[in-house]
Design a protein around this motif. Structure first.
Motif, PDB file in Angstrom:
ATOM      1  N   GLY A 241       0.810  -1.211   0.000  1.00 19.14           N
ATOM      2  CA  GLY A 241       0.000   0.000   0.000  1.00 19.14           C
ATOM      3  C   GLY A 241       0.844   1.261   0.000  1.00 19.14           C
ATOM      4  N   VAL A 242       0.165   2.354  -0.235  1.00 21.89           N
ATOM      5  CA  VAL A 242       0.803   3.667  -0.256  1.00 21.89           C
ATOM      6  C   VAL A 242       1.238   4.022   1.161  1.00 21.89           C
ATOM      7  N   ASP A 243       2.387   4.659   1.272  1.00 23.35           N
ATOM      8  CA  ASP A 243       2.871   5.131   2.565  1.00 23.35           C
ATOM      9  C   ASP A 243       1.785   6.025   3.172  1.00 23.35           C
ATOM     10  N   PRO A 244       1.332   5.732   4.386  1.00 20.47           N
ATOM     11  CA  PRO A 244       0.273   6.530   4.994  1.00 20.47           C
ATOM     12  C   PRO A 244       0.571   8.025   5.055  1.00 20.47           C
ATOM     13  N   ALA A 245       1.836   8.406   5.195  1.00 19.18           N
ATOM     14  CA  ALA A 245       2.198   9.822   5.248  1.00 19.18           C
ATOM     15  C   ALA A 245       1.903  10.535   3.936  1.00 19.18           C
ATOM     16  N   GLU A 246       1.794   9.789   2.852  1.00 20.17           N
ATOM     17  CA  GLU A 246       1.532  10.376   1.542  1.00 20.17           C
ATOM     18  C   GLU A 246       0.041  10.500   1.242  1.00 20.17           C
ATOM     19  N   LEU A 247      -0.807   9.938   2.075  1.00 21.05           N
ATOM     20  CA  LEU A 247      -2.248   9.984   1.840  1.00 21.05           C
ATOM     21  C   LEU A 247      -2.840  11.309   2.303  1.00 21.05           C
ATOM     22  N   SER A 248      -3.837  11.779   1.588  1.00 20.48           N
ATOM     23  CA  SER A 248      -4.583  12.943   2.058  1.00 20.48           C
ATOM     24  C   SER A 248      -5.389  12.515   3.290  1.00 20.48           C
ATOM     25  N   ASP A 249      -5.912  13.467   4.034  1.00 25.05           N
ATOM     26  CA  ASP A 249      -6.735  13.128   5.196  1.00 25.05           C
ATOM     27  C   ASP A 249      -7.930  12.269   4.790  1.00 25.05           C
ATOM     28  N   ASP A 250      -8.587  12.646   3.699  1.00 26.00           N
ATOM     29  CA  ASP A 250      -9.751  11.874   3.234  1.00 26.00           C
ATOM     30  C   ASP A 250      -9.358  10.454   2.859  1.00 26.00           C
TER      31      ASP A 250
END
Length: 73
Positions: free
Chosen positions: A4-13
């Protein structure tokens, strides 16, 4: 990207959506997933929750969810 995508790179939504999806699938993973898949589900959930808490260190805490609140019931 296999994990999965690094959580730090995810937008809040996106972070909230990902957490919601993991919570929706948790029981199924617990009951029916192979050990490796369940372990990965657990790791991913932990990483996303850690990121959520990093972004919201002052999140609202329901007083009913505290020990004192439970004792008052």
């Amino acid at each position: 990207m296999a994990n999965g995508v690094d959580p730090a790179e995810l937008s809040d939504d996106d972070l909230l959506r990902e957490l919601g999806h993991l919570y929706e699938t948790r029981m199924d993973a617990l009951r029916h997933a192979a050990d490796q898949a369940f372990d990965e589900h657990t790791r991913r959930t932990g990483r996303l929750e850690t990121e959520y808490l990093r972004r919201r260190p002052e999140r609202e805490v329901d007083p009913e969810r505290l020990r004192e609140g439970a004792r008052a019931r």
